[in-house]
Design a protein around this motif. Structure first.
Motif, mmCIF file in Angstrom:
data_model
loop_
_atom_site.group_PDB
_atom_site.id
_atom_site.type_symbol
_atom_site.label_atom_id
_atom_site.label_comp_id
_atom_site.label_asym_id
_atom_site.label_seq_id
_atom_site.Cartn_x
_atom_site.Cartn_y
_atom_site.Cartn_z
ATOM 1 N N TYR A 157 2.970 10.093 -7.823
ATOM 2 C CA TYR A 157 2.820 10.226 -6.633
ATOM 3 C C TYR A 157 3.166 8.754 -6.099
ATOM 4 C CZ TYR A 157 0.103 14.492 -6.772
ATOM 5 O OH TYR A 157 -0.254 15.782 -6.846
ATOM 6 N N THR A 158 3.569 8.381 -4.774
ATOM 7 C CA THR A 158 3.986 7.190 -4.391
ATOM 8 C C THR A 158 3.351 6.899 -3.266
ATOM 9 O OG1 THR A 158 6.054 8.112 -3.411
ATOM 10 C CG2 THR A 158 6.286 7.467 -5.574
ATOM 11 N N ASP A 159 2.089 7.178 -3.032
ATOM 12 C CA ASP A 159 1.446 6.649 -1.877
ATOM 13 C C ASP A 159 -0.044 6.035 -1.988
ATOM 14 O OD1 ASP A 159 0.530 9.202 -2.724
ATOM 15 O OD2 ASP A 159 -0.752 9.469 -0.817
ATOM 16 N N ARG A 160 -0.297 5.307 -1.248
ATOM 17 C CA ARG A 160 -1.526 4.414 -1.545
ATOM 18 C C ARG A 160 -2.717 5.211 -2.314
ATOM 19 N NH1 ARG A 160 -5.076 4.514 2.230
ATOM 20 N NH2 ARG A 160 -6.008 2.361 1.860
ATOM 21 N N PHE A 164 -5.320 -9.285 -4.911
ATOM 22 C CA PHE A 164 -3.850 -8.260 -4.310
ATOM 23 C C PHE A 164 -4.399 -6.987 -3.789
ATOM 24 C CE2 PHE A 164 -2.203 -10.066 -8.588
ATOM 25 C CZ PHE A 164 -2.098 -11.306 -8.485
ATOM 26 N N GLY A 165 -5.510 -6.622 -4.202
ATOM 27 C CA GLY A 165 -5.800 -5.407 -3.756
ATOM 28 C C GLY A 165 -6.185 -5.342 -2.199
ATOM 29 N N PHE A 166 -7.137 -6.377 -1.753
ATOM 30 C CA PHE A 166 -7.385 -6.644 -0.506
ATOM 31 C C PHE A 166 -6.027 -6.932 0.485
ATOM 32 C CE2 PHE A 166 -11.880 -7.154 -2.015
ATOM 33 C CZ PHE A 166 -12.470 -5.992 -1.435
ATOM 34 N N ASN A 167 -5.208 -7.717 -0.328
ATOM 35 C CA ASN A 167 -4.101 -8.280 0.456
ATOM 36 C C ASN A 167 -3.022 -7.031 0.621
ATOM 37 O OD1 ASN A 167 -2.756 -10.292 1.800
ATOM 38 N ND2 ASN A 167 -1.653 -10.637 0.013
ATOM 39 N N ASN A 168 -3.289 -5.967 0.094
ATOM 40 C CA ASN A 168 -1.931 -4.880 0.285
ATOM 41 C C ASN A 168 -2.705 -3.356 0.156
ATOM 42 O OD1 ASN A 168 0.376 -6.579 -0.580
ATOM 43 N ND2 ASN A 168 -0.928 -7.404 -2.041
ATOM 44 N N ALA A 186 -5.529 2.158 -2.815
ATOM 45 C CA ALA A 186 -6.638 2.641 -2.259
ATOM 46 C C ALA A 186 -7.835 2.577 -2.874
ATOM 47 C CB ALA A 186 -6.477 4.127 -1.744
ATOM 48 N N TRP A 187 -7.712 2.185 -4.118
ATOM 49 C CA TRP A 187 -8.985 2.094 -5.208
ATOM 50 C C TRP A 187 -9.003 0.927 -5.876
ATOM 51 C CZ3 TRP A 187 -11.465 7.378 -4.894
ATOM 52 C CH2 TRP A 187 -10.153 8.305 -4.369
ATOM 53 N N ILE A 188 -10.004 0.120 -5.926
ATOM 54 C CA ILE A 188 -10.008 -1.132 -6.576
ATOM 55 C C ILE A 188 -11.151 -1.035 -7.552
ATOM 56 C CG2 ILE A 188 -8.260 -2.249 -5.227
ATOM 57 C CD1 ILE A 188 -10.308 -4.144 -4.104
ATOM 58 N N GLY A 189 -11.037 -1.704 -8.731
ATOM 59 C CA GLY A 189 -12.171 -2.045 -9.368
ATOM 60 C C GLY A 189 -12.019 -3.669 -10.018
ATOM 61 N N ALA A 190 -13.071 -4.476 -9.855
ATOM 62 C CA ALA A 190 -13.060 -5.594 -10.336
ATOM 63 C C ALA A 190 -14.151 -6.024 -11.447
ATOM 64 C CB ALA A 190 -12.890 -6.544 -9.170
ATOM 65 N N PHE A 191 -13.939 -6.145 -12.566
ATOM 66 C CA PHE A 191 -14.988 -6.251 -13.594
ATOM 67 C C PHE A 191 -15.134 -7.866 -13.928
ATOM 68 C CE2 PHE A 191 -12.605 -2.195 -15.264
ATOM 69 C CZ PHE A 191 -13.198 -1.475 -14.308
ATOM 70 N N GLN A 247 -13.856 7.417 -13.720
ATOM 71 C CA GLN A 247 -14.480 8.703 -13.217
ATOM 72 C C GLN A 247 -14.487 9.089 -11.543
ATOM 73 O OE1 GLN A 247 -17.847 10.205 -15.496
ATOM 74 N NE2 GLN A 247 -17.523 8.318 -16.758
ATOM 75 N N ARG A 248 -14.376 7.724 -10.975
ATOM 76 C CA ARG A 248 -14.465 7.656 -9.405
ATOM 77 C C ARG A 248 -13.296 7.688 -8.679
ATOM 78 N NH1 ARG A 248 -18.552 6.690 -12.300
ATOM 79 N NH2 ARG A 248 -20.424 7.610 -11.544
ATOM 80 N N VAL A 249 -12.209 7.541 -9.377
ATOM 81 C CA VAL A 249 -10.764 7.546 -8.682
ATOM 82 C C VAL A 249 -9.827 8.726 -8.621
ATOM 83 C CG1 VAL A 249 -10.653 4.906 -9.363
ATOM 84 C CG2 VAL A 249 -9.618 6.340 -10.825
ATOM 85 N N PHE A 250 -9.155 8.698 -7.681
ATOM 86 C CA PHE A 250 -8.113 10.030 -7.461
ATOM 87 C C PHE A 250 -9.036 11.161 -7.554
ATOM 88 C CE2 PHE A 250 -5.730 6.971 -10.697
ATOM 89 C CZ PHE A 250 -5.253 6.162 -9.393
#
Ligand code: FER
Length: 308
Positions: free
Chosen positions: A192-195, A213-217, A222-227, A304-307
């Protein structure tokens, strides 16, 4: 050698005290050094009542290959980058039964300061974690792209990782990712090619990259994970100048850190800012330091929480 062993192998203890009293803000590439890193890791850890687990550690065997489940495969993707002027490499996990007749969502998964495109495979075997979760119906079939996040002509993970040039390579990766890697992935694979079908996650420097990058784009992911995000993380008000836009567009913000990690200040600041601005997010503080166990366990929970 792990980053922490590398750092503790020489002793500059006085700098710890000096730097750890400095007010927190993003570390600029020119400020980065092994000494600064030691000082950052030695920061005092002050836990608030809400700095607690959202989840138990991933269960035993979550990253052990199972004979009874279908296996996906890991292959190499090479792509041309005008950012580095070179042909770059990424590892790509294709889920079991990958077929060009279907379309897949894509998770871009970023490594830490001493790593490269192989780091996640060595730390957490995302391919095995996903094979197991997909077989149990707990994760969507997805492609995982593990690039080299040091966007430099020489992007090898050798020598002192804290030089200005190498640290700058991690910021330069934003354009490499958006202008070269993502288009190459979407040209080669059936995606797929959408956010809503793109996620970005990473550990430490890769966690900082994910937030920056995630918050800037918001139109790309649509899903971000920062560990266990590193000091490359921008200050929260710069990261999220428009909380309403983030609230509206992001489907998941997942933050995690170990309660024995001296870098936890960086994640705590983002978590608290998001709370103050009513931006829903996951905040998982587990019992680790700056180590692979927390990254593997949080990858298990994040995917488990994305898509879905
Ligand atoms: C620092 C401390 C840690 C730093 C980067 C890191 C750029 C990154 C750690 C990692 O990726 O594991 O001061 O400065």
């Amino acid at each position: 050698m792990t980053l922490l062993k590398q750092l503790s192998s020489s002793a500059t203890l006085i700098l710890f005290a000096v730097w750890s009293t400095r007010a927190f803000s993003q570390e600029k590439p020119e400020e980065a050094s092994a000494e600064r890193a030691r000082a950052n890791f030695a920061r005092e850890i002050v836990l608030a009542p809400d700095d607690v687990r959202a989840f138990e550690d991933a269960p035993n065997g979550f990253m052990t290959p199972r004979a009874d489940v279908p296996h996906g495969k890991v292959e190499e993707l090479a792509y041309e980058s005008a950012v580095t002027g070179t042909r770059r490499k990424a590892n790509v996990y294709l889920p079991p039964g990958y077929s060009p007749k279907k379309k897949y969502p894509v998770l871009y998964l970023l490594h830490g300061i001493g790593g490269d495109e192989n780091e996640w495979l060595n730390l957490a075997a995302p391919n095995v974690v996903l094979d197991n979760l997909i077989a149990d119906g707990k994760a969507a079939a997805m492609i995982i792209v593990m690039p080299n996040g040091r966007a430099l002509p020489d992007d090898r993970a050798i020598g002192d990782p804290f030089t200005k040039e190498k640290v700058e390579g991690f910021s330069k990766f934003e354009r490499d990712l958006l202008d070269h890697l993502i288009p190459s992935v979407e040209a080669k694979y059936s995606t797929y090619t959408d956010r809503k079908h793109r996620a970005l996650a990473g550990l430490s420097m890769g966690g900082g990259q994910t937030l920056n990058f995630g918050f800037n784009n918001l139109d790309t992911f649509a899903w971000i994970g920062a560990f266990s995000s590193a000091p490359n993380t921008k200050p929260p008000a710069e990261l999220v100048p428009d909380p309403a836009a983030v609230r509206k567009q992001l489907k998941l913000i997942y933050l995690s850190c170990g309660n024995k990690d001296g870098l936890i200040n960086f994640s705590q600041d983002v978590h608290r800012y998001l709370n103050e601005h009513d931006v829903p997010h996951v905040w998982n503080v587990d019992d680790y330091g700056h180590v692979g166990e927390t990254w593997a366990s949080n990858l298990y929970h994040f995917v488990q929480r994305v898509f879905r």
